[in-house]
Design a protein around this motif. Structure first.
Motif, PDB file in Angstrom:
ATOM      1  N   ASP A  29       0.624  -1.071   0.102  1.00 13.00           N
ATOM      2  CA  ASP A  29      -0.009   0.148   0.028  1.00 13.00           C
ATOM      3  C   ASP A  29       0.822   1.295  -0.262  1.00 13.00           C
ATOM      4  OD1 ASP A  29      -2.172  -1.825   0.240  1.00 13.00           O
ATOM      5  OD2 ASP A  29      -2.689  -1.174   2.215  1.00 13.00           O
ATOM      6  N   LYS A  30       2.080   1.218   0.438  1.00 11.52           N
ATOM      7  CA  LYS A  30       2.885   2.366   0.661  1.00 11.52           C
ATOM      8  C   LYS A  30       2.170   3.412   1.434  1.00 11.52           C
ATOM      9  CE  LYS A  30       5.576   1.378  -3.572  1.00 11.52           C
ATOM     10  NZ  LYS A  30       6.041   0.096  -2.983  1.00 11.52           N
ATOM     11  N   SER A  31       1.734   3.120   2.474  1.00 18.44           N
ATOM     12  CA  SER A  31       1.090   3.962   3.255  1.00 18.44           C
ATOM     13  C   SER A  31       1.014   3.348   4.910  1.00 18.44           C
ATOM     14  CB  SER A  31      -0.594   4.313   2.771  1.00 18.44           C
ATOM     15  OG  SER A  31      -1.024   4.876   3.913  1.00 18.44           O
ATOM     16  N   ALA A  32       1.359   4.162   5.884  1.00 20.44           N
ATOM     17  CA  ALA A  32       1.448   3.523   7.084  1.00 20.44           C
ATOM     18  C   ALA A  32       1.003   4.547   8.385  1.00 20.44           C
ATOM     19  CB  ALA A  32       2.861   3.557   7.270  1.00 20.44           C
ATOM     20  N   ARG A  33       0.107   5.349   7.690  1.00 17.79           N
ATOM     21  CA  ARG A  33      -0.356   6.608   8.644  1.00 17.79           C
ATOM     22  C   ARG A  33      -1.050   6.167   9.824  1.00 17.79           C
ATOM     23  NH1 ARG A  33      -4.854   9.734   8.380  1.00 17.79           N
ATOM     24  NH2 ARG A  33      -5.792   8.327   6.760  1.00 17.79           N
ATOM     25  N   LYS A  82       7.043   2.657   8.298  1.00 20.09           N
ATOM     26  CA  LYS A  82       6.412   3.553   9.100  1.00 20.09           C
ATOM     27  C   LYS A  82       7.080   4.892   8.897  1.00 20.09           C
ATOM     28  CE  LYS A  82       3.787   6.138  12.146  1.00 20.09           C
ATOM     29  NZ  LYS A  82       2.354   6.425  11.576  1.00 20.09           N
ATOM     30  N   LEU A  83       8.375   5.054   8.952  1.00 14.09           N
ATOM     31  CA  LEU A  83       9.088   6.553   8.798  1.00 14.09           C
ATOM     32  C   LEU A  83       9.191   6.777   7.502  1.00 14.09           C
ATOM     33  CD1 LEU A  83      11.977   5.785  11.431  1.00 14.09           C
ATOM     34  CD2 LEU A  83       9.940   7.164  11.487  1.00 14.09           C
ATOM     35  N   ARG A  84       8.924   5.977   6.629  1.00 10.41           N
ATOM     36  CA  ARG A  84       9.160   6.132   5.067  1.00 10.41           C
ATOM     37  C   ARG A  84       7.963   6.663   4.422  1.00 10.41           C
ATOM     38  NH1 ARG A  84      12.030   1.869   0.943  1.00 10.41           N
ATOM     39  NH2 ARG A  84      11.720   3.238  -0.951  1.00 10.41           N
ATOM     40  N   TYR A  85       6.716   5.799   4.941  1.00  8.54           N
ATOM     41  CA  TYR A  85       5.300   6.147   4.163  1.00  8.54           C
ATOM     42  C   TYR A  85       4.178   7.100   5.007  1.00  8.54           C
ATOM     43  CZ  TYR A  85       6.856   2.742   0.895  1.00  8.54           C
ATOM     44  OH  TYR A  85       7.838   2.117  -0.204  1.00  8.54           O
ATOM     45  N   THR A  86       4.928   7.692   6.178  1.00  8.94           N
ATOM     46  CA  THR A  86       3.813   8.478   6.911  1.00  8.94           C
ATOM     47  C   THR A  86       3.510   9.935   6.274  1.00  8.94           C
ATOM     48  OG1 THR A  86       4.147   7.230   9.053  1.00  8.94           O
ATOM     49  CG2 THR A  86       3.324   9.597   8.974  1.00  8.94           C
TER      50      THR A  86
ATOM     51  N   ASP B  34      -4.845   1.604   7.183  1.00 13.23           N
ATOM     52  CA  ASP B  34      -3.491   0.920   7.008  1.00 13.23           C
ATOM     53  C   ASP B  34      -3.112  -0.276   7.799  1.00 13.23           C
ATOM     54  OD1 ASP B  34      -3.103   3.076   5.170  1.00 13.23           O
ATOM     55  OD2 ASP B  34      -2.094   4.226   6.701  1.00 13.23           O
ATOM     56  N   ILE B  35      -3.956  -0.481   8.720  1.00 17.06           N
ATOM     57  CA  ILE B  35      -3.839  -1.850   9.693  1.00 17.06           C
ATOM     58  C   ILE B  35      -4.261  -3.326   8.943  1.00 17.06           C
ATOM     59  CG2 ILE B  35      -4.763  -2.935  11.926  1.00 17.06           C
ATOM     60  CD1 ILE B  35      -3.211  -0.133  12.289  1.00 17.06           C
ATOM     61  N   SER B  36      -3.422  -4.030   9.277  1.00 17.63           N
ATOM     62  CA  SER B  36      -3.695  -5.326   8.706  1.00 17.63           C
ATOM     63  C   SER B  36      -4.810  -6.154   9.541  1.00 17.63           C
ATOM     64  CB  SER B  36      -2.403  -6.206   8.399  1.00 17.63           C
ATOM     65  OG  SER B  36      -2.839  -7.573   8.229  1.00 17.63           O
ATOM     66  N   LEU B  37      -6.043  -6.584   9.098  1.00 18.50           N
ATOM     67  CA  LEU B  37      -6.667  -7.138   9.921  1.00 18.50           C
ATOM     68  C   LEU B  37      -6.560  -8.646   9.911  1.00 18.50           C
ATOM     69  CD1 LEU B  37      -9.771  -7.448  10.824  1.00 18.50           C
ATOM     70  CD2 LEU B  37     -10.586  -8.269   8.504  1.00 18.50           C
ATOM     71  N   LEU B  38      -5.746  -9.253   8.949  1.00 14.34           N
ATOM     72  CA  LEU B  38      -5.094 -10.515   9.077  1.00 14.34           C
ATOM     73  C   LEU B  38      -4.106 -10.738  10.341  1.00 14.34           C
ATOM     74  CD1 LEU B  38      -5.026 -13.313   8.146  1.00 14.34           C
ATOM     75  CD2 LEU B  38      -3.422 -12.632   6.065  1.00 14.34           C
ATOM     76  N   MET B  39      -3.548  -9.585  10.519  1.00 14.64           N
ATOM     77  CA  MET B  39      -2.416  -9.649  11.478  1.00 14.64           C
ATOM     78  C   MET B  39      -2.929  -9.799  12.879  1.00 14.64           C
ATOM     79  SD  MET B  39       0.364  -6.873  12.857  1.00 14.64           S
ATOM     80  CE  MET B  39       0.312  -6.650  14.810  1.00 14.64           C
TER      81      MET B  39
END
Lengths: 86, 86
Positions: A29-33, A82-86, B34-39
């Protein structure tokens, strides 16, 4: 080997894979907000503690050491993502 | 009590708190895209496995049981928050 032993080893194996779906999702997803950086920092410190515990046991417990090295690698990957994609 | 014992108990205590920052962040932000449900599904199943393992040991290991009940409650909370805020 008892049923409890088998359940314990299986649980340890599943534990080592817990973070993998999150790593894959964030990578794609390249998204970690919405991800908590603090959670993965705590996890990484915790895995170093578990590795230290496994090393200090006599004899050293390689199941604890190797499982936590695997989870540590995924926690550190999540910190970078997280640091890259926030 | 050896240093290894103290490190092991401390590591177990930190493990039980690992998911807390994520629960608090998602609760506050009301966003879990951005949260993985599967995790968290894997984590919840895994904690039930660990609780079963703790129960089957003789004597039952209450550190394993109680720690994993705590983490299970946070994993289930994250599953609800993920389904609600995606």
């Amino acid at each position: 080997m008892t049923f409890a032993d088998i359940l314990g080893y299986s649980a340890g194996f599943v534990t080592s894979l817990t973070f993998l779906p999150q790593v894959i999702k964030t990578w794609k997803d390249k998204s970690a907000r919405d991800i908590s950086l603090l959670m993965f920092i705590i996890a990484a410190v915790n895995e170093v503690m578990w590795i230290g515990y496994g090393v200090l046991l006599s004899p050293a417990n390689w199941v604890i050491i190797l499982t936590n090295l695997l989870v540590l690698s995924m926690s550190l990957t999540m910190i970078v993502l997280k640091l890259r994609y926030t």
